[in-house]
Structure formats: C-alpha cells, structure tokens
Design a protein around this motif. Structure first.
Motif, PDB file in Angstrom:
ATOM      1  N   ARG A 365      21.579 -14.011  -7.326  1.00 48.98           N
ATOM      2  CA  ARG A 365      22.730 -13.284  -6.804  1.00 48.98           C
ATOM      3  C   ARG A 365      23.067 -12.039  -7.627  1.00 48.98           C
ATOM      4  O   ARG A 365      22.606 -11.868  -8.741  1.00 48.98           O
ATOM      5  N   ALA A 366      23.917 -11.204  -6.999  1.00 48.27           N
ATOM      6  CA  ALA A 366      24.533 -10.060  -7.675  1.00 48.27           C
ATOM      7  C   ALA A 366      26.036 -10.184  -7.496  1.00 48.27           C
ATOM      8  O   ALA A 366      26.498 -10.691  -6.472  1.00 48.27           O
ATOM      9  N   TRP A 367      26.807  -9.729  -8.509  1.00 48.50           N
ATOM     10  CA  TRP A 367      28.259  -9.855  -8.397  1.00 48.50           C
ATOM     11  C   TRP A 367      28.966  -8.741  -9.162  1.00 48.50           C
ATOM     12  O   TRP A 367      28.360  -8.015  -9.946  1.00 48.50           O
ATOM     13  N   ARG A 368      30.264  -8.648  -8.890  1.00 45.28           N
ATOM     14  CA  ARG A 368      31.117  -7.623  -9.489  1.00 45.28           C
ATOM     15  C   ARG A 368      31.776  -8.173 -10.747  1.00 45.28           C
ATOM     16  O   ARG A 368      32.450  -9.203 -10.704  1.00 45.28           O
ATOM     17  N   GLN A 369      31.617  -7.467 -11.859  1.00 44.81           N
ATOM     18  CA  GLN A 369      32.352  -7.800 -13.073  1.00 44.81           C
ATOM     19  C   GLN A 369      33.798  -7.287 -12.964  1.00 44.81           C
ATOM     20  O   GLN A 369      34.138  -6.516 -12.068  1.00 44.81           O
ATOM     21  N   THR A 370      34.630  -7.694 -13.912  1.00 44.80           N
ATOM     22  CA  THR A 370      36.046  -7.300 -13.860  1.00 44.80           C
ATOM     23  C   THR A 370      36.220  -5.790 -13.876  1.00 44.80           C
ATOM     24  O   THR A 370      37.103  -5.246 -13.209  1.00 44.80           O
ATOM     25  N   ILE A 371      35.379  -5.082 -14.638  1.00 46.46           N
ATOM     26  CA  ILE A 371      35.540  -3.629 -14.767  1.00 46.46           C
ATOM     27  C   ILE A 371      35.124  -2.892 -13.500  1.00 46.46           C
ATOM     28  O   ILE A 371      35.384  -1.688 -13.378  1.00 46.46           O
ATOM     29  N   PHE A 372      34.484  -3.589 -12.579  1.00 48.83           N
ATOM     30  CA  PHE A 372      34.081  -2.973 -11.309  1.00 48.83           C
ATOM     31  C   PHE A 372      35.286  -2.378 -10.589  1.00 48.83           C
ATOM     32  O   PHE A 372      35.205  -1.283 -10.008  1.00 48.83           O
ATOM     33  N   TYR A 373      36.418  -3.084 -10.652  1.00 48.87           N
ATOM     34  CA  TYR A 373      37.537  -2.733  -9.782  1.00 48.87           C
ATOM     35  C   TYR A 373      38.285  -1.465 -10.184  1.00 48.87           C
ATOM     36  O   TYR A 373      38.530  -0.606  -9.333  1.00 48.87           O
ATOM     37  N   PRO A 374      38.675  -1.267 -11.443  1.00 47.93           N
ATOM     38  CA  PRO A 374      39.326   0.015 -11.749  1.00 47.93           C
ATOM     39  C   PRO A 374      38.412   1.205 -11.500  1.00 47.93           C
ATOM     40  O   PRO A 374      38.863   2.264 -11.052  1.00 47.93           O
ATOM     41  N   PHE A 375      37.108   1.025 -11.775  1.00 44.46           N
ATOM     42  CA  PHE A 375      36.170   2.119 -11.500  1.00 44.46           C
ATOM     43  C   PHE A 375      36.087   2.386 -10.002  1.00 44.46           C
ATOM     44  O   PHE A 375      36.092   3.541  -9.557  1.00 44.46           O
ATOM     45  N   LEU A 376      36.022   1.323  -9.202  1.00 41.17           N
ATOM     46  CA  LEU A 376      36.011   1.470  -7.741  1.00 41.17           C
ATOM     47  C   LEU A 376      37.251   2.210  -7.256  1.00 41.17           C
ATOM     48  O   LEU A 376      37.162   3.138  -6.440  1.00 41.17           O
ATOM     49  N   HIS A 377      38.412   1.807  -7.764  1.00 40.92           N
ATOM     50  CA  HIS A 377      39.660   2.428  -7.327  1.00 40.92           C
ATOM     51  C   HIS A 377      39.683   3.930  -7.647  1.00 40.92           C
ATOM     52  O   HIS A 377      40.069   4.751  -6.809  1.00 40.92           O
ATOM     53  N   ALA A 378      39.275   4.271  -8.866  1.00 39.92           N
ATOM     54  CA  ALA A 378      39.296   5.675  -9.263  1.00 39.92           C
ATOM     55  C   ALA A 378      38.297   6.490  -8.447  1.00 39.92           C
ATOM     56  O   ALA A 378      38.600   7.591  -7.973  1.00 39.92           O
ATOM     57  N   SER A 379      37.091   5.945  -8.264  1.00 37.50           N
ATOM     58  CA  SER A 379      36.068   6.655  -7.512  1.00 37.50           C
ATOM     59  C   SER A 379      36.476   6.836  -6.051  1.00 37.50           C
ATOM     60  O   SER A 379      36.213   7.887  -5.445  1.00 37.50           O
ATOM     61  N   LYS A 380      37.139   5.843  -5.493  1.00 33.12           N
ATOM     62  CA  LYS A 380      37.502   5.881  -4.066  1.00 33.12           C
ATOM     63  C   LYS A 380      38.737   6.724  -3.804  1.00 33.12           C
ATOM     64  O   LYS A 380      38.795   7.490  -2.832  1.00 33.12           O
ATOM     65  N   TYR A 381      39.736   6.601  -4.677  1.00 30.88           N
ATOM     66  CA  TYR A 381      41.022   7.252  -4.423  1.00 30.88           C
ATOM     67  C   TYR A 381      41.318   8.420  -5.365  1.00 30.88           C
ATOM     68  O   TYR A 381      42.331   9.098  -5.202  1.00 30.88           O
ATOM     69  N   GLY A 382      40.442   8.643  -6.347  1.00 32.82           N
ATOM     70  CA  GLY A 382      40.684   9.700  -7.321  1.00 32.82           C
ATOM     71  C   GLY A 382      39.922  10.974  -7.028  1.00 32.82           C
ATOM     72  O   GLY A 382      39.452  11.654  -7.948  1.00 32.82           O
ATOM     73  N   ARG A 383      39.777  11.313  -5.763  1.00 35.28           N
ATOM     74  CA  ARG A 383      39.089  12.544  -5.361  1.00 35.28           C
ATOM     75  C   ARG A 383      40.140  13.555  -4.913  1.00 35.28           C
ATOM     76  O   ARG A 383      40.990  13.243  -4.078  1.00 35.28           O
ATOM     77  N   GLY A 384      40.070  14.742  -5.449  1.00 30.04           N
ATOM     78  CA  GLY A 384      41.044  15.761  -5.082  1.00 30.04           C
ATOM     79  C   GLY A 384      41.517  16.537  -6.294  1.00 30.04           C
ATOM     80  O   GLY A 384      40.713  16.926  -7.153  1.00 30.04           O
ATOM     81  N   ILE A 385      42.818  16.723  -6.396  1.00 35.43           N
ATOM     82  CA  ILE A 385      43.423  17.537  -7.456  1.00 35.43           C
ATOM     83  C   ILE A 385      44.212  16.639  -8.403  1.00 35.43           C
ATOM     84  O   ILE A 385      45.125  15.920  -7.975  1.00 35.43           O
ATOM     85  N   ALA A 386      43.852  16.664  -9.673  1.00 33.33           N
ATOM     86  CA  ALA A 386      44.593  15.898 -10.670  1.00 33.33           C
ATOM     87  C   ALA A 386      45.915  16.593 -10.968  1.00 33.33           C
ATOM     88  O   ALA A 386      45.947  17.803 -11.185  1.00 33.33           O
TER      89      ALA A 386
END
Length: 503
Positions: A365-386
C-alpha cells in the motif's frame, strides 16, 4: 484557558504574487524514494514503465508543480551517462553518499517520463563534486537541444525525439558541507559554478540557474559562503539555495514549534547577503531564493546507523511523522509564504518514503503521512497573492526562544476564484485562541469552509492501516460586517476559506 489574538488583513497589503513552484518537492536516488517509491516494476499498481499509479495519484493530489532530481548528496558523485540508454547495459556503481549500490535502472529519461506523468516540471541538478563544466553542458545539450549534435541525437536515439526542455538547473548541492563528495570552499565553488553556469546558458539561454548557498544556518561558514560564492555567480544565476531541517530531539515541543522563527531569520539573512552583493556590484538585478530542501528530519537517525552498507534501495531516512511534525510543517509553509516576494521556489524534501509526506510498502500500500495535509492545503489554497497580516498575539518563552507568538498566520487572495484563504497555526500547547480578524477590501465575503487539523496526542501518527491524523471541516468561525471570528483550539492548524457564497 482561552486567549485573544487580533489580526488585520487588507487587500492592498500585498507581499507578492506567489510563484506556484514554492510548492515543489524532491526525489533523490536515496533509500526507497525511487526504487520502491515512485518506481516499482511488478507492483500490482505499476504501469508498463514501472511507475506506481497509487503513488502518482497521491503526488497529483498534492499538486506539486516542480520536482528536484537526482540529488541531494547523491548528485555529487553521479555520472548522468550511467542512467541513459539500454537498461541492460547500464553499470552498477558504489554510491558513496549513502553507501548503497546504485543500479541505474532509473535515470534521466525515466525521471522525465515520471515527472510529466505527475503533471510537474523538473528541477535538474548537475554534479559539481566529482565533475564539472563539460558534463554539465553535455547534459543540457542532451536534455534541451533539438537535434543535430552528438548528445541531442543520442537522446533521439534513446527514443526521445523532442527535447525535455528542462528550465531550472541546480549548480551542485550543499558544496559547503564536509560530508559532500567534492566539498569546496566558497571561492572554489564560486569559480567552478560561475564557469559552469556560463556554458550551460550558452547551450540554452532560456534556462534558470540556482547557485548553492549554505546547507543550514548553523554552518560555521554561514553567511560568508553565500557572500563569497555569489561574488562569482551573481551575474550568471537566478537563485541561491537554502536548506533547513528541524527535529524535536530534546522532546521540547514548545521550542520545536517555535523553530520557524529560526527559519525566518535564516531567510532574512540570506536576503540581506544577496542584497549586499547586489550593492557591491552596483547591479540592478535582484537575486531570488530557492528553498530547495526543507522538512522535519530526525526520527530515522538511529535506524539509519544500522543499515547494512552496499545494499540496494534499503529503507533510509524513513521518518514516521507525528501530529506535532505536521504543525511545524504548517508553520514552515507560512514562513515561506511570508517571504514569497523573494522565495520563488521551494522543495519539500522529499516526496516519497524518504522524509516524505507519502509512504509505501514494497509490493503493498501507499498512504498519507501527517505532514501530507498542511502541504496539501497550502498547495491547493495558497495560489494567488500573499497578503501581509498585522498580528497582535499572546506570546510565550521557551527554553530556546523568547517572545514566541502563539498565533502564526498568513493570507492568500486568489483573484481568479474570488477567494481569500487564511492559514493559521496556534502554537500554544495549553491555550485555545479566539481570533478576531478585521478584513478590509473583501466586501460580501463569508466563510466557505474552515478546515482543522487537530489531535489530543501530539505523537499520533498515520500508517498503512489508517489515518489517525486527518483534517475535518468542522472549524468554528463566522464572518460578520468585515470581522472574522474564529476559535483556534490549542496546538492546531487551520485553513479558513472566505468568498462570496452566491458568486
């Protein structure tokens, strides 16, 4: 106990438009990152090229735009020619950086096939440890020149009629480190990198180049290494690299979660050093930063001491991440975004199995570690203007830091989606925060979603049999008359998405 924090956001408080490559990652020929990670012929989910589709799905879920390859320490002893052509003719080598056997079954063309399948671009590193100018220019020719020359026609002979067109190249790796094969003083590295950069851009003037900076802020040569080497490379390169790893070796979680303050200082010092060289040269060019290695790394240190040398793709650097590691990774992402005016690229090191958000079992199997989620959130929703927040937060002291803000936060405005996302980390181990955030210039916005990553056990981990640490959408927040009010439980990560509900 619940404490109060205040914040102000304004549409005009712009830091920069974020370069999506700030959400990059890294694959090195190390441990099971390649063999058993992204590449495992014979696996039930492998395609005809040996690429694990379960891993590719998770990589695509993260939305990684650029992947650094093939190292890392590995690249300083790597002959790229070993990894091209018929696989049966490729040599096996002693890999000295990590004391393993490299089969070279996976090389440049396989990586380019994989990175395209992942929907990403390549950041290619050249060997400035044991090699130099000639090998680097030949690799650029092999990868990027259309045809009609020895190396470009060899690529075509290998089945790649069209050039790979790799646009970002690293001039070596961590050359300041005595552990590095071919370790060099700043002047030695600067001269070699200068001449290598020159001819690489003669082969392809469209490429961008990254000059090596310090491998950490704690190196005794930092920041002199940057100042001396950039004196040579400044006019020829587009970025300087930074590397930073943290680990809670002492068990002091309060200091651990505050260590992003050290990362912030590291970035500010490198910025200042670059600008000193700019002033010294009377240059009009502003050099940007590539934070091309960053993560948590310490869990696997003892296990790695017991690895039998000269094995093939043994488990190495396989940190199993905890909930508190995910909180720190969230804080590191916020720090990168705060400096997105100059940090234009960054690579979470690494992507699969080796200090990674994605773990696999060989054949399984393959799975998501705990750190997967903050990185996912930033990559998905952190596009645009800081946007630069003005924060008034309770502070605390730790054994290593003073005046640590309990609240760490950044906001990103996405004009295309007409959304504003607030990323917030409550570092406090004992106190919840009530956040009151005045939001200016976003009339008619309301809360679309409030994602929370929280857990009572700071040492909770995820595994192949299930995820103990995963986000939920039950965050408590509301928007009224331009004021966002949100409840941030102790030691928790938050993603508050705002927009026009009826838009």
């Amino acid at each position: 106990m619940t404490l109060n924090a205040r914040m102000t956001l304004d549409r005009d408080f712009r830091i920069a438009e974020i370069d999506p490559r700030i959400y990059g990652s890294f694959i090195e020929h190390l441990g099971r990152a390649v063999y058993g990670g992204i590449y495992e012929p014979g696996h039930p989910e492998a395609d005809e090229r040996g690429f694990r589709q379960d891993v590719l799905r998770l990589v695509r879920e993260l939305g990684v735009p650029i992947v650094r390859y093939p190292g890392g320490n590995f690249v300083s002893g790597y002959n790229w020619e070993d990894g091209i052509g018929p696989k049966e003719a490729r040599p096996r080598r002693l890999e000295l950086a990590w004391r393993t056997i490299e089969t070279n079954e996976f090389g440049t063309n396989e990586f380019m096939d994989w990175v395209k399948a992942a929907g990403a671009q390549a950041m290619m590193a050249v060997n400035l440890g044991t090699r130099g100018i000639d090998e680097a220019r030949n690799l650029v020719e092999y990868c990027n020149h259309p045809g009609g020359t020895y190396w470009s026609d060899l690529r075509r002979k290998h089945g790649y009629e069209q050039p790979h067109n790799i646009k970002v190249w690293c001039l070596g790796n961590e050359m300041d480190g005595p552990w590095q094969i071919g370790h060099k003083t700043a002047a030695e590295y600067g001269r070699l990198a200068q001449e290598t950069a020159k001819v690489m851009k003669w082969v392809d003037p469209t490429i961008e180049l990254v000059s090596c900076g310090s491998s950490s802020a704690k190196m005794p040569t930092f920041p002199e290494y940057e100042a001396v080497s950039l004196d040579f490379t400044y006019d020829h390169v587009d970025y300087v690299s930074l590397h930073q790893y943290f680990g809670n070796r002492s068990g002091d979680t309060a200091s651990y979660l505050a260590s992003t303050l050290e990362m912030d200082h590291f970035i500010r010092t490198v910025k200042a050093t670059c600008d000193y060289i700019k002033a010294k040269k009377r240059s009009k060019k502003t050099l940007n930063l590539s934070f091309d290695e960053w993560n948590v790394w310490f869990h696997s240190n003892e296990a790695d001491k017991k690895i039998e040398p000269w094995s093939i793709a043994p488990p190495q650097l396989e940190d199993i991440y905890t909930f508190e590691d995910a909180l720190l990774v969230g804080g590191m992402l916020i720090t990168l975004l705060k400096h997105s005016d100059r940090v234009r690229m960054a690579c979470l090191a690494q992507l699969v199995n080796v200090i990674a958000p994605i773990m696999t079992e060989n054949g399984g199997r393959a799975w998501r570690q705990t750190i997967f989620y903050p990185f996912l959130h930033a990559s998905k929703y952190g596009r645009g203007i800081a946007l630069q927040p003005v924060i008034d937060s309770p502070k605390y002291d730790t054994a290593e830091f003073t005046d640590v803000p309990a609240l760490e936060s950044i906001a990103v405005h996405n004009p295309e989606k007409d959304e504003l996302t607030v990323f917030a980390l409550n570092r406090s181990l004992g106190d919840a925060l009530t956040l009151k955030c005045a939001i200016r210039g976003f009339e008619g916005y309301g809360v679309l979603e409030h994602l929370v990553l929280e857990h009572d056990d700071l040492k909770a981990v995820n595994g192949p049999d299930g995820e103990r640490v995963k986000p939920h959408a039950g965050g408590r927040s509301q928007m009224r008359d331009g004021l966002l009010e949100a409840e941030l439980p102790k030691h928790s990560w938050h993603v508050i998405r705002l927009g026009k509900r009826n838009a």
